[in-house]
Design a protein around this motif. Structure first.
Motif, PDB file in Angstrom:
ATOM      1  N   SER A  25      12.543  50.826  10.226  1.00 40.48           N
ATOM      2  CA  SER A  25      13.586  51.788  11.441  1.00 40.48           C
ATOM      3  C   SER A  25      15.225  51.282  12.230  1.00 40.48           C
ATOM      4  O   SER A  25      15.185  50.328  11.706  1.00 40.48           O
ATOM      5  N   PHE A  26      15.032  51.953  12.107  1.00 40.90           N
ATOM      6  CA  PHE A  26      16.805  51.964  11.514  1.00 40.90           C
ATOM      7  C   PHE A  26      17.651  52.774  13.128  1.00 40.90           C
ATOM      8  O   PHE A  26      16.859  53.177  14.333  1.00 40.90           O
ATOM      9  N   PRO A  27      17.923  51.314  13.990  1.00 36.41           N
ATOM     10  CA  PRO A  27      18.290  51.833  15.706  1.00 36.41           C
ATOM     11  C   PRO A  27      19.232  53.112  15.937  1.00 36.41           C
ATOM     12  O   PRO A  27      20.393  53.348  14.890  1.00 36.41           O
ATOM     13  N   ASP A  28      18.630  53.623  17.015  1.00 40.62           N
ATOM     14  CA  ASP A  28      19.845  54.479  17.475  1.00 40.62           C
ATOM     15  C   ASP A  28      20.880  54.184  18.261  1.00 40.62           C
ATOM     16  O   ASP A  28      22.473  54.403  18.551  1.00 40.62           O
ATOM     17  N   GLU A  29      21.080  52.847  18.975  1.00 36.12           N
ATOM     18  CA  GLU A  29      21.892  51.708  19.463  1.00 36.12           C
ATOM     19  C   GLU A  29      21.352  50.829  19.270  1.00 36.12           C
ATOM     20  O   GLU A  29      20.515  50.408  18.650  1.00 36.12           O
ATOM     21  N   LEU A  30      22.545  49.860  19.512  1.00 35.83           N
ATOM     22  CA  LEU A  30      22.383  48.244  19.330  1.00 35.83           C
ATOM     23  C   LEU A  30      23.186  48.034  20.550  1.00 35.83           C
ATOM     24  O   LEU A  30      24.685  48.210  20.819  1.00 35.83           O
ATOM     25  N   VAL A  31      22.694  47.660  21.190  1.00 33.03           N
ATOM     26  CA  VAL A  31      22.603  46.811  22.453  1.00 33.03           C
ATOM     27  C   VAL A  31      22.965  44.970  22.565  1.00 33.03           C
ATOM     28  O   VAL A  31      21.995  44.565  22.020  1.00 33.03           O
ATOM     29  N   ARG A  32      23.997  44.601  23.632  1.00 31.16           N
ATOM     30  CA  ARG A  32      23.754  43.619  23.407  1.00 31.16           C
ATOM     31  C   ARG A  32      23.259  42.449  24.359  1.00 31.16           C
ATOM     32  O   ARG A  32      23.088  43.338  25.622  1.00 31.16           O
ATOM     33  N   ILE A  33      22.574  41.227  24.566  1.00 28.77           N
ATOM     34  CA  ILE A  33      21.375  41.181  25.277  1.00 28.77           C
ATOM     35  C   ILE A  33      22.661  40.842  26.949  1.00 28.77           C
ATOM     36  O   ILE A  33      23.858  40.337  26.339  1.00 28.77           O
ATOM     37  N   GLY A  34      21.769  41.193  27.703  1.00 31.51           N
ATOM     38  CA  GLY A  34      22.212  41.413  29.286  1.00 31.51           C
ATOM     39  C   GLY A  34      23.213  42.739  29.791  1.00 31.51           C
ATOM     40  O   GLY A  34      23.576  42.688  30.540  1.00 31.51           O
ATOM     41  N   GLU A  35      23.283  43.630  28.596  1.00 33.19           N
ATOM     42  CA  GLU A  35      23.295  44.892  28.813  1.00 33.19           C
ATOM     43  C   GLU A  35      22.331  45.713  28.952  1.00 33.19           C
ATOM     44  O   GLU A  35      21.461  46.573  28.762  1.00 33.19           O
ATOM     45  N   VAL A  36      22.871  47.064  29.763  1.00 36.46           N
ATOM     46  CA  VAL A  36      21.630  48.367  30.330  1.00 36.46           C
ATOM     47  C   VAL A  36      21.538  48.467  29.065  1.00 36.46           C
ATOM     48  O   VAL A  36      22.087  49.309  27.891  1.00 36.46           O
ATOM     49  N   LEU A  37      19.752  48.311  28.872  1.00 31.86           N
ATOM     50  CA  LEU A  37      19.202  48.941  28.011  1.00 31.86           C
ATOM     51  C   LEU A  37      19.928  50.798  28.070  1.00 31.86           C
ATOM     52  O   LEU A  37      19.247  51.140  29.426  1.00 31.86           O
ATOM     53  N   PRO A  38      19.660  51.693  26.817  1.00 28.24           N
ATOM     54  CA  PRO A  38      20.573  53.401  26.975  1.00 28.24           C
ATOM     55  C   PRO A  38      18.744  53.485  28.441  1.00 28.24           C
ATOM     56  O   PRO A  38      17.167  53.193  28.197  1.00 28.24           O
ATOM     57  N   MET A  39      18.981  54.838  28.671  1.00 25.98           N
ATOM     58  CA  MET A  39      17.774  55.307  29.264  1.00 25.98           C
ATOM     59  C   MET A  39      16.888  55.951  28.736  1.00 25.98           C
ATOM     60  O   MET A  39      15.659  55.750  29.201  1.00 25.98           O
ATOM     61  N   PHE A  40      16.955  56.569  27.675  1.00 28.32           N
ATOM     62  CA  PHE A  40      15.386  57.184  26.884  1.00 28.32           C
ATOM     63  C   PHE A  40      15.181  56.246  26.168  1.00 28.32           C
ATOM     64  O   PHE A  40      15.223  56.876  24.617  1.00 28.32           O
ATOM     65  N   SER A  41      15.532  55.164  25.989  1.00 25.38           N
ATOM     66  CA  SER A  41      14.813  54.280  25.014  1.00 25.38           C
ATOM     67  C   SER A  41      13.329  54.341  24.412  1.00 25.38           C
ATOM     68  O   SER A  41      12.510  53.619  25.460  1.00 25.38           O
ATOM     69  N   ASP A  42      12.482  54.665  23.468  1.00 29.01           N
ATOM     70  CA  ASP A  42      11.332  55.051  23.401  1.00 29.01           C
ATOM     71  C   ASP A  42      10.978  53.683  22.652  1.00 29.01           C
ATOM     72  O   ASP A  42       9.529  52.693  23.399  1.00 29.01           O
ATOM     73  N   GLU A  43      11.772  53.270  21.869  1.00 28.98           N
ATOM     74  CA  GLU A  43      11.082  51.460  20.976  1.00 28.98           C
ATOM     75  C   GLU A  43      12.333  50.544  20.676  1.00 28.98           C
ATOM     76  O   GLU A  43      13.665  50.917  21.276  1.00 28.98           O
ATOM     77  N   VAL A  44      11.829  49.778  21.264  1.00 28.59           N
ATOM     78  CA  VAL A  44      12.848  48.388  21.738  1.00 28.59           C
ATOM     79  C   VAL A  44      13.009  47.336  21.260  1.00 28.59           C
ATOM     80  O   VAL A  44      11.642  46.310  21.033  1.00 28.59           O
ATOM     81  N   HIS A  45      13.841  47.065  20.127  1.00 24.66           N
ATOM     82  CA  HIS A  45      13.204  45.788  19.175  1.00 24.66           C
ATOM     83  C   HIS A  45      14.387  44.202  19.654  1.00 24.66           C
ATOM     84  O   HIS A  45      15.548  44.599  19.500  1.00 24.66           O
ATOM     85  N   ASP A  46      14.112  43.604  19.855  1.00 18.54           N
ATOM     86  CA  ASP A  46      14.955  42.040  20.246  1.00 18.54           C
ATOM     87  C   ASP A  46      14.934  41.603  18.620  1.00 18.54           C
ATOM     88  O   ASP A  46      13.781  41.002  18.386  1.00 18.54           O
TER      89      ASP A  46
END
Length: 198
Positions: A25-46
């Motif tokens: 499962s490959f990400p559409d978005e890559l976010v750093r800890i502390g940043e706001v998650l994208p509005m339409f995240s169906d699945e979040v992997h830490d």
């Protein structure tokens, strides 16, 4: 939309790549800890940074890239541009998937972006080397202060150690709140408490 959240380190980015292949499962978005998650995240992997995982990915990548391309990858990561993480992620995945590496495929937008960012960061590092001025403090230590656009102070330290190997000095990045102290033998990373930065 699949979002991966990681700690913002290079090892964390490589661990995210390992996790993506492991999970298939490959990400559409890559976010750093502390940043706001994208509005339409169906699945979040830490992503939990793991040195063994990151080493495996790095070994796979370095087998397929030239020394110059490896340098471009590590240098461009210092840009700290928010949207750049996913570009570098895709570039590294394409490198792993390609039989011969993709570094010379200039029809690929990710290759172009990595090259552009490498040039920008490298140019900023040269600017720091040209314009950093050291002033002598009362205790004999030399002090240099800058606010580079990109996180290039780690690249500049070795130049100053070579040039001023017999002096103690502190190079400080005011924008990021850290620097490097050289005592004539060893380089140590130093941070300044938030109360003293302003």
């Amino acid at each position: 939309m699949v979002t991966f959240v990681y700690d913002g380190t290079f090892e964390g980015l490589l661990t995210a790549i390992f996790d993506a292949y492991f999970r298939r499962s490959f990400p559409d978005e890559l976010v750093r800890i502390g940043e706001v998650l994208p509005m339409f995240s169906d699945e979040v992997h830490d992503v939990v940074t793991d040195d063994a995982k990151s080493s495996r990915v790095w070994n796979a990548v370095t087998k397929k890239l030239s020394k110059g391309a490896v340098s471009a990858v590590t240098t461009s990561f210092l840009c700290e541009v928010k949207e750049y993480d996913i570009t570098l992620f895709r570039f590294l995945c394409k490198t792993i998937n390609s039989p011969a590496g993709i570094e010379t495929d200039f029809s690929d937008q990710d290759v172009i972006e990595v090259l552009k960012m490498y040039r920008r960061v490298n140019g900023e590092a040269h600017r720091v080397l040209q314009f950093m001025r050291l002033q002598k403090a009362a205790d004999g230590t030399y002090f240099g202060l800058m606010e580079p656009i990109y996180n290039v102070m780690p690249m500049a330290v070795s130049h100053f150690v070579d040039r001023f190997s017999t002096m103690s000095f502190l190079l400080y990045d005011k924008r990021r709140g850290f620097g490097f102290y050289y005592d004539g033998n060893n380089v140590t990373r130093v941070t300044m408490p938030d109360t003293l930065q302003h």
